[in-house]
Structures are given as structure tokens and as C-alpha cells.
Design a protein around this motif. Structure first.
Motif, PDB file in Angstrom:
ATOM      1  N   VAL A  94      -7.717  -7.568  14.340  1.00 59.23           N
ATOM      2  CA  VAL A  94      -6.313  -7.469  14.742  1.00 59.23           C
ATOM      3  C   VAL A  94      -5.417  -8.214  13.746  1.00 59.23           C
ATOM      4  CG1 VAL A  94      -4.638  -8.121  16.539  1.00 59.23           C
ATOM      5  CG2 VAL A  94      -6.830  -7.121  17.187  1.00 59.23           C
ATOM      6  N   MET A  95      -5.922  -9.271  13.155  1.00 53.82           N
ATOM      7  CA  MET A  95      -5.143 -10.025  12.169  1.00 53.82           C
ATOM      8  C   MET A  95      -5.104  -9.316  10.816  1.00 53.82           C
ATOM      9  SD  MET A  95      -6.553 -13.843  13.092  1.00 53.82           S
ATOM     10  CE  MET A  95      -5.917 -14.571  11.600  1.00 53.82           C
ATOM     11  N   ILE A  96      -6.183  -8.615  10.456  1.00 53.98           N
ATOM     12  CA  ILE A  96      -6.306  -8.000   9.134  1.00 53.98           C
ATOM     13  C   ILE A  96      -5.612  -6.638   9.054  1.00 53.98           C
ATOM     14  CG2 ILE A  96      -7.995  -7.024   7.510  1.00 53.98           C
ATOM     15  CD1 ILE A  96      -7.902 -10.081   7.551  1.00 53.98           C
ATOM     16  N   ILE A  97      -5.679  -5.846  10.117  1.00 51.01           N
ATOM     17  CA  ILE A  97      -5.126  -4.483  10.089  1.00 51.01           C
ATOM     18  C   ILE A  97      -3.657  -4.454   9.649  1.00 51.01           C
ATOM     19  CG2 ILE A  97      -4.448  -2.535  11.576  1.00 51.01           C
ATOM     20  CD1 ILE A  97      -7.200  -2.838  12.946  1.00 51.01           C
ATOM     21  N   PRO A  98      -2.772  -5.297  10.202  1.00 53.16           N
ATOM     22  CA  PRO A  98      -1.367  -5.232   9.770  1.00 53.16           C
ATOM     23  C   PRO A  98      -1.168  -5.466   8.276  1.00 53.16           C
ATOM     24  CG  PRO A  98      -1.539  -6.464  11.811  1.00 53.16           C
ATOM     25  CD  PRO A  98      -2.942  -6.232  11.321  1.00 53.16           C
ATOM     26  N   ARG A  99      -1.999  -6.279   7.671  1.00 56.30           N
ATOM     27  CA  ARG A  99      -1.887  -6.517   6.214  1.00 56.30           C
ATOM     28  C   ARG A  99      -2.048  -5.212   5.442  1.00 56.30           C
ATOM     29  NH1 ARG A  99      -5.780 -11.718   5.177  1.00 56.30           N
ATOM     30  NH2 ARG A  99      -4.888 -13.056   6.788  1.00 56.30           N
ATOM     31  N   HIS A 100      -3.046  -4.424   5.826  1.00 56.07           N
ATOM     32  CA  HIS A 100      -3.310  -3.181   5.114  1.00 56.07           C
ATOM     33  C   HIS A 100      -2.276  -2.115   5.455  1.00 56.07           C
ATOM     34  CE1 HIS A 100      -6.972  -4.664   3.354  1.00 56.07           C
ATOM     35  NE2 HIS A 100      -7.297  -5.171   4.535  1.00 56.07           N
ATOM     36  N   ILE A 101      -1.826  -2.090   6.685  1.00 60.70           N
ATOM     37  CA  ILE A 101      -0.769  -1.151   7.091  1.00 60.70           C
ATOM     38  C   ILE A 101       0.499  -1.435   6.295  1.00 60.70           C
ATOM     39  CG2 ILE A 101       0.783  -0.530   8.998  1.00 60.70           C
ATOM     40  CD1 ILE A 101      -1.985   0.792   9.264  1.00 60.70           C
ATOM     41  N   GLU A 102       0.843  -2.727   6.128  1.00 60.42           N
ATOM     42  CA  GLU A 102       2.035  -3.106   5.363  1.00 60.42           C
ATOM     43  C   GLU A 102       1.947  -2.664   3.911  1.00 60.42           C
ATOM     44  OE1 GLU A 102       2.536  -7.312   5.941  1.00 60.42           O
ATOM     45  OE2 GLU A 102       3.151  -7.047   8.028  1.00 60.42           O
ATOM     46  N   GLU A 103       0.729  -2.499   3.400  1.00 58.49           N
ATOM     47  CA  GLU A 103       0.534  -2.028   2.024  1.00 58.49           C
ATOM     48  C   GLU A 103       0.555  -0.500   1.953  1.00 58.49           C
ATOM     49  OE1 GLU A 103      -3.195  -3.792   1.000  1.00 58.49           O
ATOM     50  OE2 GLU A 103      -2.349  -5.809   0.853  1.00 58.49           O
ATOM     51  N   GLY A 104       0.688   0.148   3.111  1.00 59.77           N
ATOM     52  CA  GLY A 104       0.741   1.610   3.140  1.00 59.77           C
ATOM     53  C   GLY A 104      -0.613   2.281   3.270  1.00 59.77           C
ATOM     54  N   ALA A 105      -1.643   1.510   3.569  1.00 58.03           N
ATOM     55  CA  ALA A 105      -2.992   2.076   3.671  1.00 58.03           C
ATOM     56  C   ALA A 105      -3.238   2.695   5.040  1.00 58.03           C
ATOM     57  CB  ALA A 105      -4.036   0.987   3.408  1.00 58.03           C
ATOM     58  N   ILE A 106      -4.099   3.702   5.069  1.00 63.09           N
ATOM     59  CA  ILE A 106      -4.657   4.208   6.318  1.00 63.09           C
ATOM     60  C   ILE A 106      -5.886   3.348   6.568  1.00 63.09           C
ATOM     61  CG2 ILE A 106      -5.838   6.138   7.435  1.00 63.09           C
ATOM     62  CD1 ILE A 106      -4.121   8.004   5.650  1.00 63.09           C
ATOM     63  N   VAL A 107      -5.994   2.786   7.753  1.00 61.58           N
ATOM     64  CA  VAL A 107      -7.112   1.898   8.073  1.00 61.58           C
ATOM     65  C   VAL A 107      -8.205   2.719   8.754  1.00 61.58           C
ATOM     66  CG1 VAL A 107      -7.843  -0.152   9.345  1.00 61.58           C
ATOM     67  CG2 VAL A 107      -5.581  -0.084   8.275  1.00 61.58           C
ATOM     68  N   ARG A 108      -9.319   2.882   8.089  1.00 61.62           N
ATOM     69  CA  ARG A 108     -10.456   3.639   8.625  1.00 61.62           C
ATOM     70  C   ARG A 108     -11.383   2.665   9.339  1.00 61.62           C
ATOM     71  NH1 ARG A 108      -8.965   8.629   7.967  1.00 61.62           N
ATOM     72  NH2 ARG A 108      -8.187   9.176   5.931  1.00 61.62           N
ATOM     73  N   LEU A 109     -11.703   2.991  10.577  1.00 60.50           N
ATOM     74  CA  LEU A 109     -12.542   2.133  11.409  1.00 60.50           C
ATOM     75  C   LEU A 109     -13.862   2.818  11.736  1.00 60.50           C
ATOM     76  CD1 LEU A 109      -9.643   0.988  13.747  1.00 60.50           C
ATOM     77  CD2 LEU A 109     -10.714  -0.370  11.947  1.00 60.50           C
ATOM     78  N   GLY A 110     -14.467   3.431  10.722  1.00 58.82           N
ATOM     79  CA  GLY A 110     -15.747   4.106  10.896  1.00 58.82           C
ATOM     80  C   GLY A 110     -15.657   5.198  11.943  1.00 58.82           C
ATOM     81  N   GLU A 111     -16.663   5.293  12.782  1.00 54.83           N
ATOM     82  CA  GLU A 111     -16.700   6.328  13.811  1.00 54.83           C
ATOM     83  C   GLU A 111     -15.673   6.099  14.926  1.00 54.83           C
ATOM     84  OE1 GLU A 111     -18.289   9.349  14.055  1.00 54.83           O
ATOM     85  OE2 GLU A 111     -18.575   8.861  11.950  1.00 54.83           O
ATOM     86  N   LEU A 112     -15.072   4.919  14.968  1.00 54.65           N
ATOM     87  CA  LEU A 112     -14.032   4.667  15.953  1.00 54.65           C
ATOM     88  C   LEU A 112     -12.817   5.548  15.671  1.00 54.65           C
ATOM     89  CD1 LEU A 112     -13.103   3.014  18.393  1.00 54.65           C
ATOM     90  CD2 LEU A 112     -12.300   1.274  16.797  1.00 54.65           C
ATOM     91  N   GLY A 113     -12.423   5.636  14.406  1.00 54.29           N
ATOM     92  CA  GLY A 113     -11.281   6.465  14.026  1.00 54.29           C
ATOM     93  C   GLY A 113     -10.453   5.799  12.952  1.00 54.29           C
ATOM     94  N   SER A 114      -9.162   6.109  12.921  1.00 54.02           N
ATOM     95  CA  SER A 114      -8.292   5.525  11.906  1.00 54.02           C
ATOM     96  C   SER A 114      -6.914   5.231  12.481  1.00 54.02           C
ATOM     97  CB  SER A 114      -8.162   6.461  10.701  1.00 54.02           C
ATOM     98  OG  SER A 114      -7.552   7.674  11.087  1.00 54.02           O
ATOM     99  N   LEU A 115      -6.233   4.302  11.839  1.00 51.11           N
ATOM    100  CA  LEU A 115      -4.865   3.916  12.191  1.00 51.11           C
ATOM    101  C   LEU A 115      -3.970   4.154  10.990  1.00 51.11           C
ATOM    102  CD1 LEU A 115      -5.310   0.501  14.013  1.00 51.11           C
ATOM    103  CD2 LEU A 115      -4.367   2.564  14.999  1.00 51.11           C
ATOM    104  N   ARG A 116      -2.790   4.666  11.257  1.00 54.10           N
ATOM    105  CA  ARG A 116      -1.781   4.838  10.211  1.00 54.10           C
ATOM    106  C   ARG A 116      -0.419   4.658  10.852  1.00 54.10           C
ATOM    107  NH1 ARG A 116       0.464  10.037  10.634  1.00 54.10           N
ATOM    108  NH2 ARG A 116      -0.748  11.423  11.949  1.00 54.10           N
ATOM    109  N   ILE A 117       0.595   4.579  10.018  1.00 54.42           N
ATOM    110  CA  ILE A 117       1.961   4.405  10.492  1.00 54.42           C
ATOM    111  C   ILE A 117       2.697   5.735  10.423  1.00 54.42           C
ATOM    112  CG2 ILE A 117       4.204   3.412   9.802  1.00 54.42           C
ATOM    113  CD1 ILE A 117       2.530   1.446  11.298  1.00 54.42           C
TER     114      ILE A 117
END
Length: 137
Positions: free
Chosen positions: A60-83
């Protein structure tokens, strides 16, 4: 097991004079906490419950860092987060700037394994509770 659902009457907002139509809506049976899931993960792995919680909290602490850089966060088989952004429309490309952005939201896309579960779900209608009898005076 089956997914419980309620029936809800809704008015079509574009055709308010038409009669209501009835729709199925998912019925929540409660919530599951991160602590409970961490305990369950600890039971089926070699990782302790506090380690699972620490790992998830770190995520939860790391995901916002990557989102702020414009990255799509891939969480393996769980799925992905994007803005996703909502902005004011402009007549020309030059008029579009950061001040035109009105809202940002997370979009979660489930992984293939989670998507597959949607194809095999079973459903059961929730029975309405009986109306209480009027009090006798």
C-alpha cells in the motif's frame, strides 16, 4: 456456494415517466478484514501472519509511488492498477493543461484467474424479511 442478490426497483433517469424496472443487485454478506485474510494466508503458507500484514501494508505504501510515475502496477494473477483521469473538454489541444483535470481514480483490472471465477458463479435470490405485524393497542 452462490452469490446472494437482492431485487431493486429503479427509475430510468432518461425516461422518468416510464414504470420502474426491477434489477438484481449483489447482496453483501459482510466484510473480511486484512487481518483475517493474513491469518488464512499464514495457515496455507510458511509465512507468519505479522509478515503477511507487513508485506501488504508495504504494498500500500509502494503502489502510489509507481502510480505517480505513470506506471501501471501489475500484481501478478491478482490483476493490475492504473489511473484514469476526468478532465474538462477543450476546443483545442493547446488549451488542455493540468488545471483542466478534475478527478483521478484507480482502475483495477482483475487477473485472468479472477476473471475466470466470474464465469462460473452461481446466484441465489435473498429472501425478503417478513414485515413486522402491526402492534395491537
Amino acid at each position: 456456494m452462490s452469490i446472494p442478490f437482492n431485487v431493486v426497483a429503479k427509475i430510468n433517469p432518461q425516461k422518468k415517466t416510464q414504470p420502474k424496472k426491477y434489477y438484481a443487485t449483489a447482496h453483501s454478506s459482510g466484510e473480511v478484514t486484512i487481518r483475517k485474510m493474513a491469518k488464512q494466508i499464514a495457515e496455507i503458507t510458511t509465512v507468519s501472519m505479522p509478515d503477511v500484514i507487513a508485506t501488504l501494508e508495504s504494498l500500500v505504501m509502494i503502489i502510489p509511488r509507481h502510480i505517480e510515475e505513470g506506471a501501471i502496477v501489475r500484481l501478478g494473477e491478482l490483476g493490475s492498477l492504473r489511473i484514469s483521469l476526468s478532465s474538462e473538454g477543450c476546443d483545442t489541444e493547446e488549451e488542455v493543461n493540468a488545471s483542466k483535470i478534475k478527478k483521478a481514480k484507480y482502475i483495477f483490472t482483475p487477473g485472468s484467474e479472477l476473471q475466470e471465477t466470474l464465469k462460473v458463479l452461481k446466484y441465489s435470490k435473498v429472501k425478503k424479511a417478513a414485515s413486522p405485524a402491526p402492534e395491537q393497542v
